[in-house]
Write a protein that holds these residues in place. Structure first.
Motif, PDB file in Angstrom:
ATOM      1  N   THR A  69      45.843  11.834 -19.392  1.00 35.94           N
ATOM      2  CA  THR A  69      45.195  10.526 -19.336  1.00 35.94           C
ATOM      3  C   THR A  69      43.689  10.745 -19.221  1.00 35.94           C
ATOM      4  N   VAL A  70      42.962   9.803 -19.730  1.00 33.19           N
ATOM      5  CA  VAL A  70      41.511   9.845 -19.625  1.00 33.19           C
ATOM      6  C   VAL A  70      41.046   8.550 -18.985  1.00 33.19           C
ATOM      7  N   ARG A  71      39.989   8.651 -18.211  1.00 35.69           N
ATOM      8  CA  ARG A  71      39.417   7.467 -17.588  1.00 35.69           C
ATOM      9  C   ARG A  71      38.446   6.853 -18.569  1.00 35.69           C
ATOM     10  N   ARG A  72      38.574   5.542 -18.719  1.00 36.02           N
ATOM     11  CA  ARG A  72      37.693   4.834 -19.647  1.00 36.02           C
ATOM     12  C   ARG A  72      37.301   3.518 -18.992  1.00 36.02           C
ATOM     13  N   ASN A  73      36.024   3.238 -18.969  1.00 37.07           N
ATOM     14  CA  ASN A  73      35.548   1.974 -18.406  1.00 37.07           C
ATOM     15  C   ASN A  73      35.756   0.854 -19.411  1.00 37.07           C
ATOM     16  N   VAL A  74      36.254  -0.259 -18.931  1.00 29.64           N
ATOM     17  CA  VAL A  74      36.490  -1.427 -19.779  1.00 29.64           C
ATOM     18  C   VAL A  74      35.781  -2.611 -19.142  1.00 29.64           C
ATOM     19  N   SER A  75      35.087  -3.379 -19.961  1.00 28.56           N
ATOM     20  CA  SER A  75      34.412  -4.577 -19.466  1.00 28.56           C
ATOM     21  C   SER A  75      35.309  -5.788 -19.662  1.00 28.56           C
TER      22      SER A  75
END
Length: 123
Positions: free
Chosen positions: A85-91
């Motif tokens: 899994t990868v961390r991804r910022n979502v707005s």
């Protein structure tokens, strides 16, 4: 492929690796897995994959060996086996985030499901 001690031994000369299986079907699946694993690692490291050998150029080391081709779809292998899994910022709009929290929704799981659906539809 050759039988040894009740196992089918598989040598994969293009990748200089080997594996084994309980029977021919298992040995073929283990070969696909071994090739998929090393191939995706090579892709990740930006290394060139070896060109497949011509089947008639492979020299048998033992008279009872079988020479066969093994097909591997690296993209499909990656989809099935790359579970990192990868961390991804979502707005998100503030109200949407608050409503998701209020309802106890797992935004990450919903986003993953929506992305999988969108990608499947595009294929």
């Amino acid at each position: 492929m050759r039988e040894s001690g009740g196992q089918i031994v598989v040598i994969i000369p293009d990748f200089d690796i080997g594996t084994q299986g309980a029977n021919i079907a298992d040995a073929m699946e283990m070969a696909r897995d071994a090739i998929g694993l090393i191939g995706t690692d090579m892709e990740d490291e930006k290394e060139a994959l070896p060109a497949p050998s011509e089947i008639f150029s492979v020299v048998k080391s033992y008279p009872n060996q079988t020479v066969t081709l093994v097909d591997v779809d690296f993209a499909e292998y990656r989809r099935k086996n790359d579970l990192r899994t990868v961390r991804r910022n979502v707005s998100l709009p503030s109200w949407l985030n608050a409503e998701a929290d209020r309802r106890g929704l797992n935004v990450s799981a919903i986003l993953q499901a929506a992305l999988k659906q969108e990608i499947s539809a595009a294929l």
